[in-house]
Scaffold this motif. Structure first.
Motif, PDB file in Angstrom:
ATOM      1  N   HIS A  22       0.871  -1.186   0.000  1.00  0.00           N
ATOM      2  CA  HIS A  22       0.000   0.000   0.000  1.00  0.00           C
ATOM      3  C   HIS A  22       0.906   1.233   0.000  1.00  0.00           C
ATOM      4  CE1 HIS A  22      -3.498  -2.498   0.631  1.00  0.00           C
ATOM      5  NE2 HIS A  22      -3.016  -2.969   1.775  1.00  0.00           N
ATOM      6  N   ARG A  67      -8.991   0.829  15.356  1.00  0.00           N
ATOM      7  CA  ARG A  67      -8.061  -0.266  15.691  1.00  0.00           C
ATOM      8  C   ARG A  67      -7.186   0.186  16.857  1.00  0.00           C
ATOM      9  NH1 ARG A  67      -6.717  -3.890  11.092  1.00  0.00           N
ATOM     10  NH2 ARG A  67      -8.702  -4.317  10.060  1.00  0.00           N
ATOM     11  N   ASN A 121      -2.281  -0.589   9.956  1.00  0.00           N
ATOM     12  CA  ASN A 121      -0.976  -0.700   9.316  1.00  0.00           C
ATOM     13  C   ASN A 121      -0.144   0.453   9.855  1.00  0.00           C
ATOM     14  OD1 ASN A 121      -1.839  -2.908   7.932  1.00  0.00           O
ATOM     15  ND2 ASN A 121      -1.980  -1.904   5.938  1.00  0.00           N
TER      16      ASN A 121
HETATM   17  C1  GCU Z   1      -6.198  -5.846   4.124  1.00  0.00           C
HETATM   18  C2  GCU Z   1      -5.040  -4.925   3.786  1.00  0.00           C
HETATM   19  C3  GCU Z   1      -3.928  -5.082   4.804  1.00  0.00           C
HETATM   20  C4  GCU Z   1      -4.495  -4.874   6.193  1.00  0.00           C
HETATM   21  C5  GCU Z   1      -5.624  -5.847   6.438  1.00  0.00           C
HETATM   22  C6  GCU Z   1      -6.271  -5.675   7.807  1.00  0.00           C
HETATM   23  O1  GCU Z   1      -5.793  -7.182   3.943  1.00  0.00           O
HETATM   24  O2  GCU Z   1      -4.530  -5.194   2.492  1.00  0.00           O
HETATM   25  O3  GCU Z   1      -2.870  -4.162   4.543  1.00  0.00           O
HETATM   26  O4  GCU Z   1      -3.504  -5.010   7.169  1.00  0.00           O
HETATM   27  O5  GCU Z   1      -6.628  -5.680   5.463  1.00  0.00           O
HETATM   28  O6  GCU Z   1      -7.479  -5.566   7.876  1.00  0.00           O
HETATM   29  O7  GCU Z   1      -5.571  -5.639   8.812  1.00  0.00           O
END
Ligand code: GCU
Length: 138
Positions: A22, A67, A121
């Motif tokens: 990303h 989160r 992230n």
């Molecule tokens: C998706 C995304 C990830 C993220 C993940 C999540 O897979 O591509 O970068 O960490 O969702 O919900 O934690």
């Protein structure tokens, strides 16, 4: 004020992986927390002196749900459930800030997910000390 930057991909990671799929991160990537409570990233932060420090966590959260993470310093909770709300897209990076006390020398600053979805992230941590710790990063 003085600032230092610590890339999440260089920190100690428990239940998470370094990824780079990303765009918009600094350094070589970011940490994708596993979607589980207790997953964490721990930074070793060096402080020239004891005192308060502003912590700015740069993150992305492409979901609509917070989160949160508990921020501990040297094993003691400093900030409970620091919010990492949705940023609209995994490529949209924002900063979540808190202020903690550090000791002189090496400090273990841990950001541990409290929810079942894990943390956001996480791109990097910027630590600012002195002058009221007031300088926000971009
Ligand atoms: C998706 C995304 C990830 C993220 C993940 C999540 O897979 O591509 O970068 O960490 O969702 O919900 O934690």
């Amino acid at each position: 004020a003085a600032s230092a930057e610590y890339e999440a991909e260089n920190a100690t990671i428990s239940k998470g992986v370094v990824e780079s799929n990303h765009a918009g991160y600094s350094g070589t990537g970011f940490v994708n927390y596993d979607n589980v409570a207790g997953s964490y990233v721990e930074f070793t932060v060096n402080s020239a002196q004891a005192g308060s420090a502003r912590l700015d966590f740069r993150f992305a959260n492409g979901t609509g749900a917070n989160r949160p993470v508990d921020v501990t310093v040297n094993g003691t909770t400093a900030t409970s459930n620091l919010a990492f709300p949705g940023t609209g897209d995994w490529t949209n990076w924002q900063v979540a800030a808190t202020t903690v006390n550090l000791k002189a020398g090496a400090n273990k600053v841990r950001a541990a997910a409290t929810g079942a979805e894990g943390g956001p992230n996480l791109d990097k941590l910027t630590v600012t000390t002195g002058s009221g710790d007031s300088t926000p990063p971009t």
